[in-house]
Design an enzyme around this catalytic site. Structure first.
Site, PDB file in Angstrom:
ATOM      1  N   GLY A   1     -44.110   5.511 -17.670  1.00  0.00           N
ATOM      2  CA  GLY A   1     -45.075   6.319 -17.338  1.00  0.00           C
ATOM      3  C   GLY A   1     -46.303   5.539 -17.600  1.00  0.00           C
ATOM      4  O   GLY A   1     -47.263   5.702 -16.418  1.00  0.00           O
ATOM      5  N   ASP A   2     -46.489   4.917 -18.732  1.00  0.00           N
ATOM      6  CA  ASP A   2     -47.669   4.076 -19.027  1.00  0.00           C
ATOM      7  C   ASP A   2     -47.899   2.939 -17.744  1.00  0.00           C
ATOM      8  O   ASP A   2     -48.952   2.597 -17.657  1.00  0.00           O
ATOM      9  CB  ASP A   2     -47.629   3.582 -20.266  1.00  0.00           C
ATOM     10  CG  ASP A   2     -47.362   4.342 -21.296  1.00  0.00           C
ATOM     11  OD1 ASP A   2     -47.628   5.466 -21.253  1.00  0.00           O
ATOM     12  OD2 ASP A   2     -46.690   3.915 -22.444  1.00  0.00           O
TER      13      ASP A   2
END
Ligand SMILES: Nc1ncnc2c1ncn2[C@@H]1O[C@H](COP(=O)(O)OP(=O)(O)OP(=O)(O)O)[C@@H](O)[C@H]1O
Ligand SMILES: [Mg+2]
Length: 308
Positions: free
Chosen positions: A250-251
């Site tokens: 996600g990052d």
């Protein structure tokens, strides 16, 4: 300039062991140190795509110094506040018969230290982008996300929020440029199912109605949906590959999206790069590097489509 914030970065002590018994002396087979934190991950991914950023946040003690040194050695500029009391946490990630984690809580941040942090943010301008992600340590005020979002709005700073629950919801009234919940976070935020595309769309539209300009919903192996401020909806199927470790996907998606969007201002291209970066990290040990991201990008870019 792009700034990332990691309130509570960590030194991850990642070990493997053949067996692990509580109450006994155990021995590791392999051991590794990884410098972690969601904002730091975004900075690492941006760096992989030749995009400069400055990592902000709080560090303390000898572990904090090691973390700063380690992150800077990767080529990232940092501007952490050095906290006087305590030390940057060490998180134990133990891979034996089962996976066990023991996460530290991090240093106590004083009012003055928090003030110095806000002074740094106060210097940002409309040319800057701020990425706000991850959890908030106990010693910081509960409304710190809202405070930062308000400041960003006042300064005209482009704000990206990647967090769960009330943290994300509390920023909406300040009209963040982009919010990126995953499907579980979206569902939990509204206590409503987010299993079908219709359900995800209804909840993403609600985030926009409450103030988010753009909404990116990541769905791990099911890809991602992007709802733009101009009313378009794009879908990106996830990349195909062998999953190694999806932590930080996600990052990475946020980093990939941002690297491309700051260059081209094109939502569809940004979604493709975000998807490539997220997938590349899921297929790598740690945060993916340039070559892996570009290889995955080749395989995903044609699949991104406008659905509305
Ligand atoms: N198993 C996978 N295979 C292919 N792509 C993946 C996989 N997992 C993640 N991705 C890609 O990365 C993106 C973000 O992943 P995900 O939805 O898991 O984020 P997340 O839950 O916020 O992760 P984290 O918070 O751990 O960084 C997905 O939309 C997808 O494009
Ligand atoms: Mg996430």
């Amino acid at each position: 300039m792009i700034y990332t914030i990691t309130f509570n970065p960590a030194v991850d002590y990642v070990v493997t062991a053949d067996t692990f018994r509580t109450g006994k002396t155990n021995r590791t087979k392999t051991e590794n140190i990884v410098f972690g934190g969601k904002g730091v991950n975004v900075s690492l991914l941006l760096h992989a795509l030749n995009t400069k950023s400055i990592a902000l946040g709080f560090i303390a003690g000898f572990t904090g110094k090691a973390l700063r040194e380690g992150v800077e050695k990767e080529g990232i500029t940092t501007d952490f506040i050095e906290v006087e009391n305590g030390f940057t946490r060490i998180n134990l990630k133990l891979h034996a018969e089962e996976e066990t984690e023991l996460n530290g809580s991090g240093p106590e941040i004083s009012e003055n230290e928090l003030k110095s942090f806000f002074e740094k943010l106060g210097a940002l301008t409309p040319q800057d982008t701020l990425v706000l992600s991850g959890s908030v340590p106990k010693s910081l005020p509960k409304d710190i996300y809202a405070q930062i979002a308000k400041l960003a709005q006042t300064k005209g700073v482009r704000l990206i929020v990647d967090a769960a629950g009330d943290l994300l919801l509390s920023t909406l009234e300040f009209q963040p440029f982009l919010v990126k919940p995953n499907r579980e976070e979206l569902s939990e935020m509204f206590r409503a199912p987010a299993d079908t595309e219709e359900q995800v769309t209804a909840l993403a539209e609600e985030l926009k109605r409450r103030g988010a300009k753009n909404v990116l919903v990541s769905m791990a192996g099911d890809g991602a949906l992007l709802y733009t401020e101009t009313g378009e909806v794009y879908f990106a199927p996830a990349a195909k590959g062998t999953l190694i470790n999806s932590t930080g996907a996600g990052d990475s998606m946020v980093g990939g999206f941002l690297a491309e969007f700051t260059r081209s201002g094109d939502f569809e291209k940004a979604l493709a790069m975000g998807t490539a970066a997220g997938g590349a990290t899921a297929f790598s040990v740690g945060i993916a590097g340039f070559q892996k991201i570009m290889a995955v990008h080749e395989s995903v870019k044609a699949g991104v489509q406008r659905v509305r």
